[in-house]
Structures are given as C-alpha cells and as structure tokens.
Design an enzyme around this catalytic site. Structure first.
Site, PDB file in Angstrom:
ATOM      1  CG  ASN A 203      27.114 -14.643   6.595  1.00  0.00           C
ATOM      2  OD1 ASN A 203      27.410 -13.867   7.506  1.00  0.00           O
ATOM      3  ND2 ASN A 203      25.925 -14.640   6.022  1.00  0.00           N
ATOM      4  CG  HIS A 204      30.082 -11.082   9.117  1.00  0.00           C
ATOM      5  ND1 HIS A 204      29.867 -10.585  10.377  1.00  0.00           N
ATOM      6  CD2 HIS A 204      28.873 -11.106   8.527  1.00  0.00           C
ATOM      7  CE1 HIS A 204      28.583 -10.311  10.526  1.00  0.00           C
ATOM      8  NE2 HIS A 204      27.956 -10.625   9.411  1.00  0.00           N
ATOM      9  CG  HIS A 398      21.473 -10.633   1.159  1.00  0.00           C
ATOM     10  ND1 HIS A 398      20.717 -11.767   0.938  1.00  0.00           N
ATOM     11  CD2 HIS A 398      22.127 -10.863   2.325  1.00  0.00           C
ATOM     12  CE1 HIS A 398      20.904 -12.610   1.932  1.00  0.00           C
ATOM     13  NE2 HIS A 398      21.749 -12.100   2.780  1.00  0.00           N
TER      14      HIS A 398
END
Lengths: 475, 163
Positions: A203-204, A398
């Site tokens: 997921n970066h 987040h």
C-alpha cells in the site's frame, strides 16, 4: 462486526462490555455504526486481547479505520506505564516500523501543472525506486548505516537530501533519541544497504494530489493550503531494516513474555515489560528503525523535488509535515490531572497533538498537528489537524482501512483494467506490479469520507482539506 | 523455553553455492492461501513436516512473483535451531525473506531437513531480472494464526504474512 455485542457511548464511540469474570481494561472503539459494522469481528477479539496486557493505562482503543491485523488490530492505540509493569510490544508497532506519510506543499496549481502530468508521472516512476525487488542508487556501508540509525532525517539533510527547513515539520524534528544500532541484527542491516530511498510495495505510494475542497479556511491558511494547489504525499516506512527488526523481536519478545509470566492470548502480542532488558533492547532497535524511516522519506522528498524542478522549473516543494503511523513513543500525558510518561503504541494510527502542544512547530502550534488520512488511489485523502479535546492519547485515523481482503480484491479486479479505468478519470498510475494495483483497488477500501467524518465526530481530529489524486507511483 | 537461535540472523548459518538441483523439492500443488483483511494467510501441506515447510515457502514467494519463471540457479543454505515447530516455521520463512532481500534474489524451490531441533534448509532461485513479473513484497511472516499440525497422514502449516 456485530454491534449487539457493543454498547454505544456517543455517536462515534462504543465500548465492549466485559463478560462475567473477564479481567481486562476497558475497550473503546471510535467510529460510526456503518464503519463498525464493516469491521471483522477479529478486530474486537484483538483489541480485547490488548486490553488484557499489563500496565495498560485507560482503555485499549481502535480508530475509525481499524481492521484486522496481527496481534494488535491495525488502527489500534494502547498506552502503557512502565512504572506499573507496562509493556512494549513489537506486535503493537508492526513490521513496517515508522511507516508514515511525508506531505509536500507546492507552489503549483492544477491549471499550471496538469498539462505535464504524463511527463511528470514517467519521470517520478524513473526516479523513485518502487516495488518488490527494486533497489535505490544509495548504497551504505555499515558505518553510514549506523549514522542513519542515529541521525534520521538529519543525516539525510547533512548528505544533501533536502534542507534544514524540512526538519522543522517532521515529528521529533527528524530524529528520535535512544536509537541503539547495536541492538539491530546484522541481517537487518544487510537488508537495508540497498534500500535507502526506496518506496517499497503493497500500500505504499507517491501521489501527486490537488486540494479539491477546503473544510476549514482558517486552518488551511495556517497550513499554507488553498483549493487547486498541488501537494505530494509519500507513504513508506523503514524498509528492510524495520521489517527485519520486527521479525527478530517478535519471536524474542514472545519468549520474553513467557519468561516474564505474561499470558499472551495471541503470540503476536509479543511484548516485554518496558523496564526489562528485552524491552529496552527492542526500544533501542525500534528507535533506530524510526530514524531509518525518517531518513528514507527525506531522501524520497529530495528525489521528488529533483523531478518536479526538472518538469516545472518554477516549482518549490516545502515539507508540510511528516507523520508516522506504526510506532511506540514515550510521551507525557495528563491522566486524572497528573503528568505521566506513557509508552503510546500506535499501530496504523497517527499522532495528532492538539493546538498548543509544545512539540508542534511554531507555525502549527495554534492550529494543531497536521494529520493525513490516506485514501485509495482512486478516491482521495484528507488533511486534518489534531483536536484539542482528543480523548485517545492524541491519536487519530491513518487511512481508509481495508474493506476486503487482498485475495478478494484479486478475484474481483484486474490491474491493467483498473489502471485504464483510473486514467479515464484523470488519475495516472505508474507501477511495476499489476497484482499490487488489483490488491489496492479503490473498491477494496472503506469509504474514506466516512472515516474522516467519524474521525471528526469522535473528536480525534478536525478536517481541513480533501485531496484528489492525479498521479500515483504505486509500490 | 529454549532460546531461539535463528531469529536474529546471527546464529543462522548461510552458505551460497552454484545451483544444484539435487534433493530439492520441485514446486508442488500443495501450497495455498487463506483470507485476512490486510495481509495474506499462507498454507503449506505435505506428507511430512519438512515438506509442508517447503510448500509454505512456495506460498510465500508465490506472492512475490510467479515461481515458474524463476530459475533455480543459485543455492542458499540456511541452518537454524528451534525446538518449537511453530516458531521454526516463522523463523525459517523470515530467514528466507531476509536472505532474499539481502541478496536481491527471489527463491522458487526449497528443501528442508531436520535433525531434532536443527533445521538444515536450502533455497534455490536467482537475482531479480527486469522481465520477472513483480508481485507484492512480503515484509515478514507473523505469529498470527500460526499453526503446525498433523491431520491423519497430512501435515499442514499456516500463518499470516505481512505484505
């Protein structure tokens, strides 16, 4: 999640009543009913397990974007008092230590920049090593890596990657104290040698975004934001070094817990008393990984600037903020009118200090700490600021949080088709992994709007701006 | 509980050699996956505990890239000591991931031997090439939903891996 098991305390606050004879601290779940309904029951099981750990202060909590993790749920927050036998947990920090988001504010507006987005996307994709197996140009020898682990973003700036002004807007001003490289295994150090300045996978991402909507003009002004402005968000962590530290200490702390007589309902809660030798050893290694992550995002900031100034000679990119969301930090909090030093675990949760906090840079002190809720590559992200009344040890959501498993996403979407579909919406995706794109499909995530609304409703952080993605380099 | 020796990487003995296909498990059909919200559950099955470990490794590296495209050119040997079978699984998978990242390699074939608490293992693979399809990086194997069990004549091992 079956809401019948919960008791609603406020519109966006719930608790899990204790069963007869159950010995644990309070569990609090922040979020609206639709968000909680979409969560797996495992979230409840995991946060109840956290509430049974020794030395917990207050309640074990989940943020509105919580989902099933390992040991701690993702979006879990728990604070421990070392003086009361409190623990430090590797499972409460996660493998990607200090994974977080660096957000850059540009002087470009959409109408000036959009014409060159195709060129920009290609250039960013060339400059930013992303995806599994990709290495960066920077190769560190053991001595240099030790300097990174001590120096964090300061080290990177000293090497010419960025400016001292960046450091003012990074948590801990770019470097945490207490890093002990000697507590980091040789394998962890070897894994990192070629990975400085890399984005990673999963997921970066590195995303070029436009400020689409302002919720709070006054705070937006303080943050230097306006509609139509181009921002850049860089989401990544401590790379191989942090992953290996997580790996090493998970097993070590699981065994330490057993020796300390701590009953672990789930081995992944792997923890040791803060004051134990193993606990101190992990803290030293974890801080080294935090500094590594801060240095990594600083290098990526520099690489991003280089590309932007190549495409847009007038571009200036300033660091808006840099926040981590996989950490345990020693912080002072007021508990029943008393100042206490607590070890606050935030796993998939962002620190969100409210207005006036002394650790905030002068520019943001009146408005609170900038927080980002990173959404999927097809929807958007929010910038918020910490709420002065935050009841969760100054913690906030987040991200959007996954709504379905990666396997389900793979079965439903194809990477190539998604890239084409997003291009038609004006979102350019660059990736080496079509599998990764499918797993990260926008539909695999919760509704980021609901998460941001619930975050505000719960008093965790206040919405400032909504960002829409335009160009995305996926890890 | 016995002190685990392999987890820090310091006690693990690792040896590189030219590729040898002797005594190496060919990819089998007995690795698979199970659901997890954020990460991925991997399953290895085999007639022996060792074979189940081998197929679990195939499941892990199958997330990283399609294994049928990876040539078993280089052998990496890893030895570690662990009495707890569950911790041995996590330790081994993590040592494999660590070595793969350190060496810039991806592995496709695996062989495991055990003498009491000493695990002697081999992984075969090659350096990343541009033509290889990129999957998703596996950060590490976790202790969550970790199990090693024998049902009838079949061994099954499983855990969640963080991606």
């Amino acid at each position: 999640m079956n809401l019948e098991r919960l008791r609603q305390l406020q519109p966006c606050l719930w608790t899990l009543p204790r069963a007869p004879g159950e010995e644990r601290a309070q569990v609090l779940l922040y979020g609206s009913a639709p968000l909680l309904v979409s969560m797996d029951d495992k979230v409840l099981e995991q946060i109840a397990n956290v509430a049974s750990l020794p030395g917990l202060v207050g309640a074990a909590m989940t943020m509105p974007d919580a989902h099933w993790g390992y040991g701690f749920p993702i979006g879990g927050v728990a604070a421990f008092d070392a003086e009361q036998g409190g623990v430090i947990s590797a499972g409460g920090v996660g493998f990607d230590i200090s994974c977080g988001i660096r957000c850059l504010r540009s002087n470009l507006n959409l109408e000036d920049a959009v014409e060159h987005f195709p060129q920009l996307g290609k250039a960013l994709f060339r400059a930013i090593p992303a995806g599994v197996g990709e290495e960066g140009e920077i190769k560190l020898n053991p001595e240099q890596l030790d300097q990174v682990m001590h120096g964090g973003a300061h080290w990177a700036v000293q090497q010419g990657y960025g400016t001292p002004a960046d450091l003012d807007y990074v948590e801990e001003q770019g470097r945490v104290a207490g890093a002990i490289p000697e507590n980091v295994s040789e394998l962890a150090k070897k894994r990192q040698r070629g990975e400085m300045g890399t984005l990673g996978s999963g997921n970066h991402y590195l995303e070029v975004q436009v400020v689409d909507r302002i919720f709070d003009p006054g705070v937006a002004l303080a943050l230097g934001l306006h509609e139509g402005q181009i921002l850049i968000s860089i989401h990544c962590g401590s790379r191989g070094l942090g992953h290996q530290i997580g790996t090493d200490y998970l097993v070590l702390l699981a065994k330490a817990a057993s020796r300390s007589g701590i009953h672990l309902p789930d081995r992944e809660l792997a923890c040791a008393p803060v004051k134990s030798p193993e606990g101190q050893q992990y803290i030293g290694a974890m801080n080294a990984a935090i500094n590594c992550a801060l240095a990594n995002r600083q290098i990526l900031t520099h690489l991003t600037r280089s590309v932007f100034t190549e495409i847009y000679p007038q571009a200036e990119l300033e660091t808006l903020f840099d926040v981590s969301h996989n950490t345990c930090k020693a912080e002072t909090h007021q508990i029943d009118g008393e100042s206490r030093l607590l070890y606050v675990h935030r796993k998939g949760a962002t620190r969100a200090f409210g207005p006036g906090h002394p650790m905030l840079p002068e520019r943001y002190r009146q408005v609170g700490q900038p927080v980002v809720i990173g959404g999927s590559m097809g929807t958007g992200s929010y910038i918020l600021v910490g709420d002065s009344e935050n009841p969760a040890f100054a913690s906030s959501s987040h991200g959007a949080g996954r709504a379905m498993s990666r396997h389900q996403a793979l079965a439903r979407w194809k990477g190539r088709a998604l890239v084409d579909e997003l291009a038609q919406q004006g979102i350019l995706i660059h990736t080496r992994s079509m599998r990764g794109v499918a797993e990260e499909a926008p539909g695999a995530y919760k509704d980021v709007d609901l998460v941001a609304e619930a975050t505000e409703e719960a008093g965790l952080a206040r919405r400032v701006a909504f960002l829409r993605p335009k160009v995305c380099v996926k890890g | 509980m016995e002190k685990q020796r392999g987890n820090s990487g310091e006690a693990a003995r690792v040896r590189l050699s030219d590729g040898s296909k002797d005594n190496v498990c060919m990819p089998s059909q007995t690795s698979s996956y199970f659901e997890h919200d954020a990460d991925i559950g991997i399953i290895g099955r085999g007639d022996t505990l060792e074979q189940a470990f081998e197929t679990a490794a195939q499941a892990v590296f199958g997330i990283v890239t399609p294994l049928d495209k990876v040539q078993p050119q280089t052998s990496v040997k890893i030895e570690f000591e662990e009495s707890d079978h569950e911790l041995a699984l996590v330790t081994w998978l993590n040592l494999l991931l660590g070595k793969a990242r350190e060496l810039g390699m991806v592995f496709s074939r695996f062989h495991v031997q055990r003498r009491e608490n000493v695990w002697s293992t081999e992984a075969l693979g090659e350096k990343w090439r541009e033509v290889m399809e990129r999957g998703v990086e596996v950060k590490g194997a976790t202790l969550t939903m970790l199990s090693v069990k024998q049902t009838g004549a079949m061994w099954e091992v499983r855990c969640i891996v963080d991606v």
